[in-house]
Motif scaffolding. Structure first.
Motif, PDB file in Angstrom:
ATOM      1  N   SER A  43      -8.877  -0.981  -0.779  1.00  0.00           N
ATOM      2  CA  SER A  43      -9.598  -1.267  -2.016  1.00  0.00           C
ATOM      3  C   SER A  43      -8.750  -0.969  -3.237  1.00  0.00           C
ATOM      4  CB  SER A  43     -10.900  -0.460  -2.055  1.00  0.00           C
ATOM      5  OG  SER A  43     -10.590   0.922  -2.079  1.00  0.00           O
ATOM      6  N   LEU A  44      -7.607  -0.347  -3.087  1.00  0.00           N
ATOM      7  CA  LEU A  44      -6.755  -0.009  -4.222  1.00  0.00           C
ATOM      8  C   LEU A  44      -5.658  -1.042  -4.463  1.00  0.00           C
ATOM      9  CD1 LEU A  44      -6.351   3.808  -3.611  1.00  0.00           C
ATOM     10  CD2 LEU A  44      -7.916   2.674  -5.165  1.00  0.00           C
ATOM     11  N   ARG A  74       0.840  -1.208   0.000  1.00  0.00           N
ATOM     12  CA  ARG A  74       0.000   0.000   0.000  1.00  0.00           C
ATOM     13  C   ARG A  74       0.866   1.246   0.000  1.00  0.00           C
ATOM     14  NH1 ARG A  74      -3.099  -1.969   4.841  1.00  0.00           N
ATOM     15  NH2 ARG A  74      -4.258  -3.688   3.964  1.00  0.00           N
ATOM     16  N   GLN A  75       1.911   1.223   0.783  1.00  0.00           N
ATOM     17  CA  GLN A  75       2.777   2.385   0.872  1.00  0.00           C
ATOM     18  C   GLN A  75       3.486   2.627  -0.458  1.00  0.00           C
ATOM     19  OE1 GLN A  75       5.646   2.087   3.984  1.00  0.00           O
ATOM     20  NE2 GLN A  75       6.100   4.274   3.989  1.00  0.00           N
ATOM     21  N   ASN A  91       1.518   8.279   3.018  1.00  0.00           N
ATOM     22  CA  ASN A  91       0.350   8.572   3.854  1.00  0.00           C
ATOM     23  C   ASN A  91      -0.724   7.500   3.756  1.00  0.00           C
ATOM     24  OD1 ASN A  91       1.483  10.923   4.722  1.00  0.00           O
ATOM     25  ND2 ASN A  91       0.591  12.151   3.083  1.00  0.00           N
ATOM     26  N   ALA A  92      -0.738   6.697   2.727  1.00  0.00           N
ATOM     27  CA  ALA A  92      -1.784   5.689   2.534  1.00  0.00           C
ATOM     28  C   ALA A  92      -1.673   4.567   3.556  1.00  0.00           C
ATOM     29  CB  ALA A  92      -1.715   5.117   1.124  1.00  0.00           C
ATOM     30  N   ALA A  93      -0.463   4.175   3.899  1.00  0.00           N
ATOM     31  CA  ALA A  93      -0.277   3.086   4.858  1.00  0.00           C
ATOM     32  C   ALA A  93      -0.732   3.494   6.245  1.00  0.00           C
ATOM     33  CB  ALA A  93       1.187   2.658   4.894  1.00  0.00           C
ATOM     34  N   VAL A  94      -0.598   4.761   6.573  1.00  0.00           N
ATOM     35  CA  VAL A  94      -0.983   5.246   7.889  1.00  0.00           C
ATOM     36  C   VAL A  94      -2.493   5.454   7.971  1.00  0.00           C
ATOM     37  CG1 VAL A  94      -0.702   7.124   9.549  1.00  0.00           C
ATOM     38  CG2 VAL A  94       1.253   6.322   8.226  1.00  0.00           C
ATOM     39  N   SER A  95      -3.088   6.026   6.926  1.00  0.00           N
ATOM     40  CA  SER A  95      -4.499   6.377   6.980  1.00  0.00           C
ATOM     41  C   SER A  95      -5.404   5.155   6.924  1.00  0.00           C
ATOM     42  CB  SER A  95      -4.855   7.336   5.848  1.00  0.00           C
ATOM     43  OG  SER A  95      -4.688   6.689   4.600  1.00  0.00           O
TER      44      SER A  95
END
Length: 131
Positions: A113-114, A96-97, A103-107
């Motif tokens: 879904s991506l 994911r990161q 920021n995606a891995a944290v949020s």
């Protein structure tokens, strides 16, 4: 003067007596001053204590062996599986990161879904589906 020579003679006799008698002979001599029933009771008690100690040691040894081998067989697979699952989650988080930025891995949230293989397009309404 006679008292001094008498006390030296007694000391000489004690020294001779100590040298001639071994420890086992002294113990045998001491046992003879007790009645046979007391000697038999002490012997039986000593045998029972010895047997109980040996049996207790054998029992504890076997219980520890059973407990440790069962722990290895039953608990280690669970530990390995949880470790593998944790590594898998870390791998997904790294993916994911890489795909979405730091920021995606944290949020979290919709970032799951991506992942590759996931469709972002909602399915068409029932009326538009081919039959």
């Amino acid at each position: 003067m006679a008292d001094v020579s008498t006390s030296r003679a007694i000391e000489d006799e004690d020294e001779d007596f100590n040298e001639d008698e071994s420890l086992s002979e002294r113990l045998v001599g001491l046992t003879e001053m007790f009645p046979e029933s007391v000697r038999r009771a002490c012997s039986t008690t000593g045998s029972l204590v010895s047997t109980a100690t040996k049996t207790g040691f054998w029992l504890v040894k076997n219980i520890l062996w059973i407990a440790s081998s069962s722990a290895v067989i039953l608990i280690l697979p669970v530990v390995f599986e949880s470790e593998r699952s944790q590594q898998h989650e870390e791998h997904l988080q790294q993916q994911r990161q890489i795909l979405l930025g730091p920021n995606a891995a944290v949020s979290g949230g919709n970032a799951g879904s991506l992942l590759p293989g996931m469709n972002m397009v909602p399915p068409p309404p029932m009326s538009q589906r081919p039959s």
